[in-house]
Design an enzyme around this catalytic site. Structure first.
Site, PDB file in Angstrom:
ATOM      1  N   ASP A 199      84.966 115.808  40.963  1.00  0.00           N
ATOM      2  CA  ASP A 199      84.933 114.340  40.967  1.00  0.00           C
ATOM      3  C   ASP A 199      83.896 113.835  41.967  1.00  0.00           C
ATOM      4  OD1 ASP A 199      85.696 111.903  39.935  1.00  0.00           O
ATOM      5  OD2 ASP A 199      87.388 111.651  41.289  1.00  0.00           O
ATOM      6  N   LYS A 235      96.826 107.896  54.237  1.00  0.00           N
ATOM      7  CA  LYS A 235      97.039 107.648  52.814  1.00  0.00           C
ATOM      8  C   LYS A 235      98.517 107.880  52.502  1.00  0.00           C
ATOM      9  CE  LYS A 235      95.397 110.602  49.766  1.00  0.00           C
ATOM     10  NZ  LYS A 235      94.458 111.303  48.845  1.00  0.00           N
TER      11      LYS A 235
END
Length: 850
Positions: free
Chosen positions: A629, A533
């Site tokens: 989340d 990432k």
């Protein structure tokens, strides 16, 4: 001598003119005509009309003396492909190889609107999307480390309000990282008088509200959001200032709380002192009105606040302007409601204390501190305990502008004096000496202070949106990479090794893209497959999230939590390297993909694995963490379909010894705990609620929010619980697994989801209970006896008293902690940014990866 005799009578003239000018402020402001300068089409000799503006090519021979630009280090560039649908204004640009400027001669003091237009086209051999640069004006950093990615084929427009004095005003472009800068078009023009106030009500985070914030005119205001509440897009040709207003639906937290009013067809009644140009009529002729629930206890009306949530930059101040116009009341009457900003400020709105007519526009300004959540909540609702129909509340429009520093150099103050009544009077009476002296005195009193740089957020001219979808909401900003302190240095991977693993970030290795940047598949030197990432400038995720992810994952090890392989913070990079999850996200296998559906037993095992990971996160390590989340895109599957919870950028320390954590609301709509949203008190039960939504996704194979469905079906949690109550839940179960499910297994599974989704957090089960119940549901499925052909899953809901088939099930002991390294987890002092479904990194195999 005659002049001396006439001096005394003439000295009274300025005073009379002053009174005349002052009296004019008691009348509706006169219509504003857009000035004819400056509107520049950069890098072109063509004049282009975009109503209400005409952009002049900066290569035109007639422009000599009206404005200047640095010619030595600049060059005009043109888009290679002229057959595209790109607007003519964005087919050319001016490119600068070193620090350069555009200069504009300013002949009137006042507040100016400055717009910079950017569209990154390709022009051989230069791709404008590779530019990284700063933009300065009046000593203020308007843009820092700015880059343009036109993924939506729409221009990026950066809009600012600045106070500018007579003289030359320069917009300076400064390339960074040995690249270049560019601009397609520039607007610099005088705004209406008194458009921005010198002071207004201050809303602070420490609740010391009610005081005025002064010195607004010494700052730059950067437009972040401009919303036409209850209406449609208002395009620049419908606004005297060429502004763009977008609908509010995508920002509304609960669409059921509000309804759009019908477009007002009558004439607006502008009152004394209210400018007709603060907002266009289109904004004041539409509104969102509170949707009163008629199904309250004993048939009483229920009044629920309308709440909008906006992404903003953290820990900076914002200028907030709210617009009101009551055109739907039948007659003048008592009408009172409250405006709430965050949870610590409310302002009573009494329209008819401000205006004396129906359909009379007015606006209210605030300066608001933002917290570390990256989210600003604004609500409209009735006074506490109100039961009167007169408590109807409404909102017509909203603007949020980030406040950027103060003047960086005392040398610049000569170009930026504030606008107030003495200066306005001076413009009326011309060169009268007394007023000129007065203006100089005021100028000296209003000299600027030094600024501090603030990151900025893009405002696009015509953003693409889908009404009501939280997935379109993104927080844009700039990554400020720097060495990360106090982290596990053993996890640090060199940039050279990462470049080798990804073939120098070859786009062929790209497996996803999201708010943080591009995600690549790679292979390390030892043969380990990884997901890389890579943060990129302007992405909307930054250093706090980068640190949080490393701090959490470097201290925990568990079979059902995704593993962090390493990180890189060299130069300007922020890169995270994870174990590669071969089968992507749980959502990939539930809906919106061509992958074969998972069996019911596989789904149960995946849910058990995810519950294992969350239970360990909550209770297994010292202190414990709240994920914040939890959703189906944050549950990843390896090559054997073993579930692992991912994406810890929002995690907060808050274990069993803490009743709650006070924090700004963050998460993803559809999964967000309503108790947490109301109170802003985060507990581990917030994760439990979100996991309950995931369980329903697994059962029904549909998104948590689906705005394409009828209103009552949009929210999966609400719709599924309603169907259970009406004994019709079997109608929304995924058809591909309906015949596989043992009735008792399904009953236990649904009961577990229902316990997770209780309205009040204290009524919900713990993740330990969820884990045990899911294991029990799996055992029921595995040991189910053969049934008659007429016994199918529908009987689970229709016969609530059906007996369980009880195998030898036992309550599971605490999880085996041998997978952890045993170290205590660190306390996290930095809060994390608000992230959305479209930004999440864990979608490693799809284009929406973060």
């Amino acid at each position: 001598m005659a002049r001396i005799q006439n001096h005394k009578p003439q000295s009274f003239l300025p005073f009379l003119l002053f009174l005349l000018q002052l009296s004019s402020l008691l009348l509706p402001s006169s219509s504003y005509n857009l000035p004819d300068k400056y509107f520049i089409n950069c890098g072109s000799d063509a004049n282009i009309t975009l109503p209400p503006r005409v952009f002049t090519g900066d290569l035109g021979s007639s422009n000599s003396g009206s404005f200047t630009f640095t010619k030595e280090s600049s060059s005009p560039v043109k888009e290679d492909d002229n057959s595209t649908a790109t607007q003519p204004l964005y087919q050319t640009a001016r490119l600068f190889r070193k620090e350069s400027f555009y200069g504009f001669q300013i002949d009137s003091n006042g507040t100016y609107l400055v717009r910079l237009h950017f569209f990154a086209f390709s022009s051989s051999p230069t791709n404008l999307s590779t530019a990284v640069f700063d933009v300065w004006a009046s000593g203020l950093p308007l843009l820092r480390n700015f880059t343009v990615q036109n993924n939506s084929n729409s221009p990026v427009i950066k809009e600012f309000f600045l106070t500018i004095g007579i003289g030359e005003f320069q917009v300076i472009f400064s390339p960074q990282r040995a690249t270049f800068s560019f601009v397609n078009a520039i607007e610099v023009f005088l705004a209406p008088e008194s458009f921005i106030p010198p002071a207004t009500t201050y809303v602070s985070l420490d609740r010391s509200n009610g005081t005025d914030y002064e010195g607004i005119l010494s700052k730059a205001l950067h437009t972040i959001h401009r919303i036409n509440v209850g209406g449609s897009i208002v395009s620049p040709d419908q606004d005297t200032l060429g502004r763009n207003w977008i609908p509010d639906d995508r920002y509304l937290y609960n669409p059921d709380t509000a309804r759009n009013s019908s477009m007002f067809a009558g004439q607006l009644s502008y009152l004394q002192g209210e400018s007709r140009d603060i907002a266009p009529d289109y904004v004041y002729k539409t509104a969102k009105v509170m949707n009163i629930d008629k199904s309250g206890p004993s048939g009483r009306d229920v009044f629920i606040n309308m709440t909008w949530s906006f992404n903003v930059n953290k820990d900076v101040r914002h200028f907030v302007r709210v617009h009101f116009c009551d055109f739907f009341s039948i007659s003048l009457s008592f009408l009172q409601f409250n405006l709430y900003i965050y949870a610590n400020f409310s302002s009573e709105i009494n329209p008819y204390e401000r205006v004396s007519k129906i359909a009379a526009p007015f606006h209210i300004d605030f300066v608001v501190d933002s917290d570390q959540s990256g989210l600003m909540n604004i609500s409209i609702g009735p006074p506490q305990g109100s039961t009167s129909i007169n408590s109807t509340s409404f909102l017509n429009g909203l603007e949020i502008m980030e406040i950027i520093g103060e003047s960086d150099s005392q040398d610049n103050t000569s170009k930026h004096s504030k606008v107030n009544v003495p200066l306005v009077v001076g413009s009326v009476v011309g060169g009268l000496g007394a007023l000129c002296i007065l203006a100089v005195v005021v100028w000296l009193r209003l000299k600027f202070k030094r600024p501090k740089a603030v990151e900025t957020v893009d405002w696009t001219a015509m953003p693409v949106y889908r009404g009501g979808s939280s997935q379109d909401r993104t927080l844009e900003g700039s990554i400020m990479a720097s060495p990360v302190p106090n982290l596990n240095l053993e996890l640090r991977i060199s940039l050279a090794e990462i470049e080798a693993a990804t073939n120098n970030f070859d786009l062929k290795m790209k497996i996803g893209r999201g708010g943080f940047g591009i995600v690549y598949k790679g292979t390390l030197e030892n043969g380990t497959k990884v997901a890389v990432k890579r943060g990129e400038p302007g992405s909307g995720q930054g250093l706090p999230e980068f640190q949080t992810e490393i701090l959490v994952l470097s201290k925990i090890r568990h079979r059902h939590l995704v593993s962090l392989i390493g990180y890189c913070d060299e130069k300007s990079e922020m890169i995270l390297v994870y174990e590669f999850m071969e089968n992507g996200t749980l959502r990939d296998h539930l809906y919106k993909s061509a992958l074969p559906p998972l069996s019911w037993k596989q789904r149960l095992e995946i849910c058990i694995g995810a519950a294992n990971g969350l239970h360990y996160l909550h209770r297994g390590a010292a202190g414990g963490f709240i994920h914040r989340d939890v959703k189906s895109t944050n549950i990843l599957l390896d090559e054997n379909y073993v579930a692992k919870v991912a994406d810890f950028g929002l995690s907060r320390l808050g274990g069993p010894d803490q009743t709650h954590v006070s924090t700004g609301v963050k998460g993803t709509f559809g999964y967000l705990d309503p108790d947490y949203f109301r109170t802003q008190l985060l507990t581990e039960k917030s994760d439990v609620y979100s996991f309950g939504v995931v369980l329903l996704e697994v059962l029904c194979a549909r998104p948590a929010l689906d705005t394409s469905l009828p209103p009552e079906q949009v929210n999966l949690a609400e719709w599924a619980l309603f169907c259970k109550q009406k004994a019709t839940l079997d109608e929304i179960v995924d058809p591909s697994i309906k015949s596989q499910i043992d009735p008792n297994s399904m009953r236990k599974f649904v009961e577990t989801a229902e316990k997770c989704l209780q309205e009040c957090g204290t009524d919900r089960c713990t993740m330990s209970d969820v884990l045990w119940d899911l294991e029990y549901s799996l055992q029921l499925q595995n040991t189910a006896t053969r049934r008659e052909t007429h016994e199918d899953s529908s009987s689970v809901i229709n016969d609530a008293s059906a007996a369980f088939v009880l195998p030898n099930a036992r309550r599971l002991p605490s999880l085996d902690m041998t997978a952890t390294d045993g170290d205590d987890m660190p306390t996290l002092s930095e809060d994390s940014a608000y992230t959305l479904d479209s930004e999440v990194f864990s979608q490693l195999k799809i284009e929406d990866a973060r």
